[in-house]
Design a protein around this motif. Structure first.
Motif, mmCIF file in Angstrom:
data_model
loop_
_atom_site.group_PDB
_atom_site.id
_atom_site.type_symbol
_atom_site.label_atom_id
_atom_site.label_comp_id
_atom_site.label_asym_id
_atom_site.label_seq_id
_atom_site.Cartn_x
_atom_site.Cartn_y
_atom_site.Cartn_z
ATOM 1 N N ASP A 130 0.850 -1.187 0.000
ATOM 2 C CA ASP A 130 0.000 0.000 0.000
ATOM 3 C C ASP A 130 0.886 1.237 0.000
ATOM 4 O OD1 ASP A 130 -1.953 1.851 0.178
ATOM 5 O OD2 ASP A 130 -2.674 1.284 2.168
ATOM 6 N N GLY A 131 0.736 2.058 -1.019
ATOM 7 C CA GLY A 131 1.574 3.250 -1.120
ATOM 8 C C GLY A 131 1.384 4.196 0.045
ATOM 9 N N ASN A 132 0.169 4.301 0.555
ATOM 10 C CA ASN A 132 -0.088 5.205 1.676
ATOM 11 C C ASN A 132 0.671 4.764 2.917
ATOM 12 O OD1 ASN A 132 -1.429 7.321 3.120
ATOM 13 N ND2 ASN A 132 -2.809 5.799 3.964
ATOM 14 N N VAL A 133 0.678 3.468 3.196
ATOM 15 C CA VAL A 133 1.402 2.949 4.359
ATOM 16 C C VAL A 133 2.898 3.155 4.187
ATOM 17 C CG1 VAL A 133 1.897 0.882 5.729
ATOM 18 C CG2 VAL A 133 -0.414 1.288 4.862
ATOM 19 N N THR A 162 -0.278 11.311 0.237
ATOM 20 C CA THR A 162 -1.073 10.866 1.379
ATOM 21 C C THR A 162 -2.341 11.704 1.534
ATOM 22 O OG1 THR A 162 0.339 12.250 2.809
ATOM 23 C CG2 THR A 162 0.874 9.911 2.649
ATOM 24 N N ALA A 163 -2.274 12.980 1.156
ATOM 25 C CA ALA A 163 -3.488 13.804 1.170
ATOM 26 C C ALA A 163 -4.497 13.283 0.151
ATOM 27 C CB ALA A 163 -3.136 15.259 0.879
ATOM 28 N N GLN A 164 -4.002 12.795 -0.983
ATOM 29 C CA GLN A 164 -4.876 12.174 -1.975
ATOM 30 C C GLN A 164 -5.589 10.962 -1.378
ATOM 31 O OE1 GLN A 164 -5.602 12.571 -5.274
ATOM 32 N NE2 GLN A 164 -6.405 10.538 -5.782
ATOM 33 N N ASP A 165 -4.871 10.153 -0.624
ATOM 34 C CA ASP A 165 -5.479 8.976 -0.004
ATOM 35 C C ASP A 165 -6.484 9.378 1.064
ATOM 36 O OD1 ASP A 165 -4.934 5.808 0.289
ATOM 37 O OD2 ASP A 165 -5.307 6.668 2.267
ATOM 38 N N ASP A 166 -6.205 10.439 1.804
ATOM 39 C CA ASP A 166 -7.141 10.885 2.832
ATOM 40 C C ASP A 166 -8.454 11.374 2.220
ATOM 41 O OD1 ASP A 166 -5.256 10.298 4.752
ATOM 42 O OD2 ASP A 166 -4.473 12.343 4.859
ATOM 43 N N MET A 167 -8.390 11.945 1.037
ATOM 44 C CA MET A 167 -9.589 12.492 0.405
ATOM 45 C C MET A 167 -10.396 11.422 -0.326
ATOM 46 S SD MET A 167 -9.823 15.673 1.150
ATOM 47 C CE MET A 167 -11.022 16.197 -0.064
ATOM 48 N N THR A 168 -9.721 10.524 -1.040
ATOM 49 C CA THR A 168 -10.424 9.560 -1.888
ATOM 50 C C THR A 168 -10.234 8.120 -1.449
ATOM 51 O OG1 THR A 168 -8.557 9.398 -3.427
ATOM 52 C CG2 THR A 168 -10.181 11.124 -3.840
ATOM 53 N N GLY A 169 -9.225 7.833 -0.627
ATOM 54 C CA GLY A 169 -8.998 6.469 -0.179
ATOM 55 C C GLY A 169 -8.151 5.626 -1.101
ATOM 56 N N THR A 178 -0.046 5.559 -4.891
ATOM 57 C CA THR A 178 1.073 5.134 -5.742
ATOM 58 C C THR A 178 0.984 5.792 -7.120
ATOM 59 O OG1 THR A 178 1.147 3.012 -4.581
ATOM 60 C CG2 THR A 178 2.247 3.142 -6.716
ATOM 61 N N SER A 179 -0.214 5.841 -7.689
ATOM 62 C CA SER A 179 -0.389 6.463 -9.011
ATOM 63 C C SER A 179 0.014 7.928 -8.981
ATOM 64 C CB SER A 179 -1.842 6.325 -9.456
ATOM 65 O OG SER A 179 -2.232 4.965 -9.491
ATOM 66 N N ASN A 180 -0.301 8.606 -7.895
ATOM 67 C CA ASN A 180 0.043 10.015 -7.770
ATOM 68 C C ASN A 180 1.547 10.222 -7.797
ATOM 69 O OD1 ASN A 180 -0.198 12.765 -7.309
ATOM 70 N ND2 ASN A 180 -1.744 12.508 -5.726
ATOM 71 N N SER A 223 -9.963 -1.528 -5.741
ATOM 72 C CA SER A 223 -8.959 -0.912 -4.875
ATOM 73 C C SER A 223 -8.256 -1.940 -3.998
ATOM 74 C CB SER A 223 -9.617 0.160 -4.006
ATOM 75 O OG SER A 223 -8.683 0.740 -3.125
ATOM 76 N N LEU A 224 -9.007 -2.871 -3.430
ATOM 77 C CA LEU A 224 -8.418 -3.820 -2.498
ATOM 78 C C LEU A 224 -7.509 -4.829 -3.196
ATOM 79 C CD1 LEU A 224 -11.409 -4.533 -0.083
ATOM 80 C CD2 LEU A 224 -9.280 -3.353 0.449
ATOM 81 N N ARG A 225 -7.809 -5.170 -4.427
ATOM 82 C CA ARG A 225 -6.968 -6.150 -5.122
ATOM 83 C C ARG A 225 -5.583 -5.600 -5.430
ATOM 84 N NH1 ARG A 225 -10.836 -9.388 -9.510
ATOM 85 N NH2 ARG A 225 -12.022 -10.591 -7.943
ATOM 86 N N THR A 226 -5.405 -4.292 -5.382
ATOM 87 C CA THR A 226 -4.071 -3.717 -5.575
ATOM 88 C C THR A 226 -3.277 -3.670 -4.276
ATOM 89 O OG1 THR A 226 -4.863 -1.455 -5.198
ATOM 90 C CG2 THR A 226 -4.965 -2.288 -7.440
ATOM 91 N N LYS A 227 -3.905 -4.048 -3.161
ATOM 92 C CA LYS A 227 -3.237 -3.943 -1.860
ATOM 93 C C LYS A 227 -3.055 -5.292 -1.171
ATOM 94 C CE LYS A 227 -4.907 0.758 -1.105
ATOM 95 N NZ LYS A 227 -5.222 0.940 -2.522
ATOM 96 N N VAL A 228 -3.980 -6.223 -1.377
ATOM 97 C CA VAL A 228 -3.881 -7.565 -0.783
ATOM 98 C C VAL A 228 -4.129 -8.579 -1.887
ATOM 99 C CG1 VAL A 228 -4.589 -6.806 1.512
ATOM 100 C CG2 VAL A 228 -6.313 -7.511 -0.124
ATOM 101 N N HIS A 229 -3.903 -9.863 -1.583
ATOM 102 C CA HIS A 229 -4.074 -10.882 -2.617
ATOM 103 C C HIS A 229 -5.557 -11.068 -2.953
ATOM 104 C CE1 HIS A 229 -5.279 -13.837 0.460
ATOM 105 N NE2 HIS A 229 -4.285 -13.353 1.184
ATOM 106 N N ARG A 230 -5.791 -11.659 -4.086
ATOM 107 C CA ARG A 230 -7.120 -11.686 -4.685
ATOM 108 C C ARG A 230 -8.165 -12.328 -3.765
ATOM 109 N NH1 ARG A 230 -8.715 -11.764 -10.211
ATOM 110 N NH2 ARG A 230 -10.754 -12.719 -10.551
#
Length: 280
Positions: free
Chosen positions: A59-62, A82-89, A93-95, A155-162
């Protein structure tokens, strides 16, 4: 510059082209770290804290919050992401990757002699054009449960396994819909995540109510009660051991009193201590 050197003799001073190269290099370095995280096939990163705690995540935010970033430009990019993650979740990483790629392309034009101000004006023009195109291609859709599940799953599939992402998707969406109130902002503090011992991540489920992770106080207590009465109180009902804290303080000023006064003072102090002990 001389004032900066006088304030900190060890400060490194970079001017003009050198400062620009250092800033672009820092942004590209941060981009290289997070590039391999992107997508469902991204690699995991291991973070080890000073206390020896190990954390595995992509997770890029972590990563941006846990990493100790020293360079001011890279730190600024991390705060923006991280501000992007706080606003949209999502989109941390893309940012970072987009910012790093824009600076990479800007470096090519600047090395050919183009002024940085012209490059920034080009970025502003491109932003306005991108917003116009987004307004034209966007599709309005009602945010029903099925749409929210698709968004959360992506969103979750980019952070944990399928497999785990598919389990968490419905729990996350249903939790938000449970606490949602009409015409009011969603209070995510109404959703609590509890870690249960001797359970695996695949055992995660949603409980629409209150979970009290508290064992029974007697072996004969019932394990299941239906239509029960619930008492809520603001005091503890658990047994707590009483303790007594006592201390004797002898002031230097007492030694200057007469002996008769000293006996009275000591007598009263001892009496007071006995009273406190017996009261407890």
């Amino acid at each position: 510059m001389s004032a900066i050197k006088a304030l900190n003799p060890k400060a490194e001073v970079a001017r003009a082209q050198a400062a620009l190269a250092v800033n672009i290099s820092a942004a590209r370095g941060l981009q290289d770290v997070l590039r391999t995280n992107l997508g469902p096939k991204g690699t995991m990163k291991m973070l080890v804290s000073g206390a020896g705690d190990i954390k595995l995540t992509k997770d890029g935010n972590v990563l941006l919050r846990e990493m100790q970033i020293q360079h001011p430009t890279a730190s600024l990019i991390a705060k923006v992401a991280t501000a992007q993650d706080d606003m949209t979740g999502d989109g941390t990483t893309s940012n970072v990757l987009i910012i790093g790629e824009l600076l990479k392309q800007a470096d090519l034009y600047i090395s050919e002699g183009l002024h940085p101000r012209i490059v920034t004006e080009g970025f502003e023009a491109a932003k306005e054009k991108a917003l116009e195109m987004l307004e034209q291609v966007k599709v309005s859709k009602e945010m029903d449960r099925e749409t929210l599940i698709n968004v959360a799953r992506t969103s979750l599939r980019t952070k944990v396994h399928r497999e785990l992402a598919d389990i968490l998707t419905e729990a996350v969406v249903d939790a938000v819909l449970t606490v949602k109130k009409p015409n009011e902002p969603i209070d995510l503090f109404m959703v609590e995540i509890m870690e249960m011992k001797h359970k695996t991540e695949s055992d995660t489920n949603l409980v629409r109510g209150i979970v009290l992770d508290h064992g029974a106080r007697h072996p004969d207590m019932k394990k299941r009660v239906e239509n029960a009465y619930i008492l809520t109180c603001s005091v503890s009902l658990e047994y707590e051991k009483t303790y007594v804290e006592s201390a004797f303080e002898i002031l230097d000023a007492i030694l200057n009193y007469k002996h008769g006064h000293c006996k009275d003072v000591v007598f009263l102090t001892a009496t007071r201590v006995r009273t406190l002990i017996y009261d407890h």
